[in-house]
Design an enzyme around this catalytic site. Structure first.
Site, PDB file in Angstrom:
ATOM      1  N   ARG A  54       0.838  -1.201   0.000  1.00 14.25           N
ATOM      2  CA  ARG A  54       0.000   0.000   0.000  1.00 14.25           C
ATOM      3  C   ARG A  54       0.876   1.255   0.000  1.00 14.25           C
ATOM      4  O   ARG A  54       0.627   2.209  -0.742  1.00 14.25           O
ATOM      5  CB  ARG A  54      -0.920  -0.008   1.227  1.00 14.25           C
ATOM      6  CG  ARG A  54      -1.990   1.066   1.216  1.00 14.25           C
ATOM      7  CD  ARG A  54      -2.720   1.101   2.550  1.00 14.25           C
ATOM      8  NE  ARG A  54      -3.426  -0.123   2.810  1.00 14.25           N
ATOM      9  CZ  ARG A  54      -4.743  -0.283   2.628  1.00 14.25           C
ATOM     10  NH1 ARG A  54      -5.465   0.702   2.128  1.00 14.25           N
ATOM     11  NH2 ARG A  54      -5.329  -1.421   2.934  1.00 14.25           N
ATOM     12  N   ILE A  55       1.926   1.239   0.816  1.00 14.92           N
ATOM     13  CA  ILE A  55       2.822   2.394   0.869  1.00 14.92           C
ATOM     14  C   ILE A  55       3.646   2.484  -0.407  1.00 14.92           C
ATOM     15  O   ILE A  55       3.821   3.571  -0.976  1.00 14.92           O
ATOM     16  CB  ILE A  55       3.730   2.317   2.105  1.00 14.92           C
ATOM     17  CG1 ILE A  55       2.894   2.447   3.378  1.00 14.92           C
ATOM     18  CG2 ILE A  55       4.805   3.402   2.065  1.00 14.92           C
ATOM     19  CD1 ILE A  55       3.655   2.164   4.659  1.00 14.92           C
ATOM     20  N   ASP A  72       8.494  -6.884  -7.182  1.00 17.40           N
ATOM     21  CA  ASP A  72       7.425  -7.469  -6.366  1.00 17.40           C
ATOM     22  C   ASP A  72       6.968  -8.744  -7.058  1.00 17.40           C
ATOM     23  O   ASP A  72       6.416  -8.692  -8.159  1.00 17.40           O
ATOM     24  CB  ASP A  72       6.257  -6.506  -6.204  1.00 17.40           C
ATOM     25  CG  ASP A  72       5.249  -6.992  -5.160  1.00 17.40           C
ATOM     26  OD1 ASP A  72       4.829  -8.174  -5.239  1.00 17.40           O
ATOM     27  OD2 ASP A  72       4.881  -6.201  -4.278  1.00 17.40           O
ATOM     28  N   ALA A  97      10.277   0.657   6.023  1.00 15.08           N
ATOM     29  CA  ALA A  97       9.420  -0.515   6.223  1.00 15.08           C
ATOM     30  C   ALA A  97       9.706  -1.137   7.592  1.00 15.08           C
ATOM     31  O   ALA A  97       9.136  -0.715   8.604  1.00 15.08           O
ATOM     32  CB  ALA A  97       9.646  -1.515   5.093  1.00 15.08           C
ATOM     33  N   ARG A  98      10.597  -2.103   7.640  1.00 12.38           N
ATOM     34  CA  ARG A  98      11.032  -2.726   8.881  1.00 12.38           C
ATOM     35  C   ARG A  98      12.533  -2.990   8.784  1.00 12.38           C
ATOM     36  O   ARG A  98      13.047  -3.342   7.726  1.00 12.38           O
ATOM     37  CB  ARG A  98      10.281  -4.034   9.153  1.00 12.38           C
ATOM     38  CG  ARG A  98       8.819  -3.878   9.520  1.00 12.38           C
ATOM     39  CD  ARG A  98       8.661  -3.192  10.884  1.00 12.38           C
ATOM     40  NE  ARG A  98       7.258  -3.114  11.302  1.00 12.38           N
ATOM     41  CZ  ARG A  98       6.466  -2.085  11.058  1.00 12.38           C
ATOM     42  NH1 ARG A  98       6.935  -1.057  10.360  1.00 12.38           N
ATOM     43  NH2 ARG A  98       5.217  -2.069  11.498  1.00 12.38           N
ATOM     44  N   ASP A 157      14.685   5.005   8.591  1.00 11.61           N
ATOM     45  CA  ASP A 157      13.692   5.346   9.612  1.00 11.61           C
ATOM     46  C   ASP A 157      13.444   4.159  10.533  1.00 11.61           C
ATOM     47  O   ASP A 157      12.840   4.312  11.589  1.00 11.61           O
ATOM     48  CB  ASP A 157      12.385   5.777   8.945  1.00 11.61           C
ATOM     49  CG  ASP A 157      11.379   6.331   9.938  1.00 11.61           C
ATOM     50  OD1 ASP A 157      11.758   7.232  10.720  1.00 11.61           O
ATOM     51  OD2 ASP A 157      10.227   5.871   9.955  1.00 11.61           O
ATOM     52  N   GLU A 190      15.314  -2.039  16.661  1.00 11.33           N
ATOM     53  CA  GLU A 190      14.628  -0.772  16.433  1.00 11.33           C
ATOM     54  C   GLU A 190      15.441   0.412  16.959  1.00 11.33           C
ATOM     55  O   GLU A 190      15.531   1.451  16.315  1.00 11.33           O
ATOM     56  CB  GLU A 190      13.243  -0.801  17.090  1.00 11.33           C
ATOM     57  CG  GLU A 190      12.427   0.445  16.900  1.00 11.33           C
ATOM     58  CD  GLU A 190      11.699   0.504  15.561  1.00 11.33           C
ATOM     59  OE1 GLU A 190      10.975   1.482  15.336  1.00 11.33           O
ATOM     60  OE2 GLU A 190      11.851  -0.427  14.755  1.00 11.33           O
ATOM     61  N   HIS A 227      11.861   6.068  13.567  1.00 10.26           N
ATOM     62  CA  HIS A 227      10.587   5.493  13.154  1.00 10.26           C
ATOM     63  C   HIS A 227       9.478   6.549  13.202  1.00 10.26           C
ATOM     64  O   HIS A 227       8.435   6.363  13.839  1.00 10.26           O
ATOM     65  CB  HIS A 227      10.227   4.289  14.033  1.00 10.26           C
ATOM     66  CG  HIS A 227       9.298   3.326  13.348  1.00 10.26           C
ATOM     67  ND1 HIS A 227       9.149   2.021  13.763  1.00 10.26           N
ATOM     68  CD2 HIS A 227       8.461   3.464  12.289  1.00 10.26           C
ATOM     69  CE1 HIS A 227       8.266   1.408  12.985  1.00 10.26           C
ATOM     70  NE2 HIS A 227       7.841   2.268  12.089  1.00 10.26           N
TER      71      HIS A 227
END
Length: 342
Positions: free
Chosen positions: A172-173, A192, A252-253, A276, A281, A300
């Site tokens: 979606r992003i 993708d 993202a992650r 980010d 984390e 983040h």
């Protein structure tokens, strides 16, 4: 007490401490009270050990209005909510609190992931444009020199005209980033495995294998979901394929990028990064990521912050209004696609 003919659904807010006050303005609470039978100031922080007031509200609730920090809706929690028919999540991913028990009960679920995607996409767009202009480099050099300099010569290879941007993941992003890139003179590659040629054409991108995308892009931006198969999706091979001066953006992650392989590329100055998210984390206090001039490290914050939370509340309340009118959600979360989404 509501009148006996009041057909509004009963609702309960369920989210982490302090979240409701940031998410909901007085306008939102007024609308929430108009759409549902609820106490817009009663917030359930822990549904596994509720106060008597929360337990009573949970027993009557037909819809839970959730956000970050919501209690996982296990079979035990759902047993205390026999009338529950829907969960409206005023944030992005529902993976933290929507369980198999919810799907088994046939509970309808929606989220404000679309509203949360926009600020991440905006952050990414800004990062892409600044990266191609080599803003981090010029700012660092300007700080060091503090004098007249031939910037035109030094930045001769910079600019956003006819550059190639690589997008990893048509999430979606990722799709919002592609949409925001359209007005610019940029070529976009996409990796993708779930996107075919006709869909890529509709998106206005060219599909490319991951290594090829990394090799031909001046900026590579990561937007894939965190799944077992995407762990370290960007690893040593992909990083080594990137040309000198390439910028890697990760909103993202952190686990999607092999930071053990990334750090040498950054400390050498060969690659640049806008991170980010990291893995872990919070990087160790002595991590080079905090000091490197070719790295923009943020805590983040690409997702909804400050008044951007109100956009998520608005979308969630729009969905709650549809539920109250007996209409299906405009943006439902479906069990079948959840395993490969964020």
């Amino acid at each position: 007490m509501p009148h006996a003919t009041d057909n509004r659904p009963t609702a309960l807010l369920a989210m982490g401490p302090g979240i409701a006050d940031r998410l909901l303005t007085d306008r939102h609470r007024t609308r929430l009270a108009a759409l549902t039978r609820t106490d817009p100031h009663l917030v359930a922080h822990d549904l596994t050990d509720p106060s008597p007031e929360v337990a009573a509200a949970l027993a009557e609730a037909e819809v839970l209005f959730t956000c970050w920090g919501a209690t996982p809706l296990t079979a035990e929690v759902l047993a205390a909510a026999p009338r529950l028919r829907a969960v409206v999540h005023a944030a992005g991913s529902v993976k933290h609190h929507i369980t198999d028990a919810c799907w088994e009960r046939g509970i309808a679920v929606t989220s404000a992931a679309g509203a949360n995607a926009l600020p991440v996409a905006e952050f990414t767009l800004a990062a892409i444009l600044l990266a191609n202009k080599r803003v981090l480099h010029s700012a660092d050099r300007y700080r060091a020199l503090r004098a007249e300099h031939n910037w035109l010569a030094e930045l001769d290879s910079s600019g956003n005209y006819r550059r190639t941007v690589g997008i990893i993941g048509a999430s979606r992003i990722g799709r919002r980033v592609i949409e925001l890139l359209r007005p610019f003179d940029l070529d976009v590659l996409l990796y993708d495995p779930y996107v075919d040629g006709p869909e890529a054409e509709r998106l206005g991108v060219r599909l490319a294998p991951l290594d090829e995308l990394c090799a031909h892009s001046s900026v590579v931006s990561v937007h894939a979901p965190q799944l077992p198969e995407t762990h370290h999706l960007v690893g040593a091979a992909q990083l080594s394929a990137m040309a000198d001066g390439t910028t890697l953006i990760n909103t993202a992650r952190g686990s999607l990028v092999d930071e053990t392989a990334l750090l040498p590329e950054l400390t050498s100055g060969r690659l640049h990064a806008v991170l980010d998210v990291t893995d872990p984390e919070l990087p160790p206090a002595d991590s080079p990521l905090f000091e490197l001039p070719n790295v923009l490290l943020t805590p983040h914050v690409a997702g909804s912050l400050g008044n951007e939370l109100h956009r998520m509340a608005d979308q969630a309340l729009d969905e709650l209004e549809r539920f109250a009118q007996g209409l299906p959600f405009a943006d439902p979360v479906r069990a079948g696609v959840l395993p490969r989404s964020a």
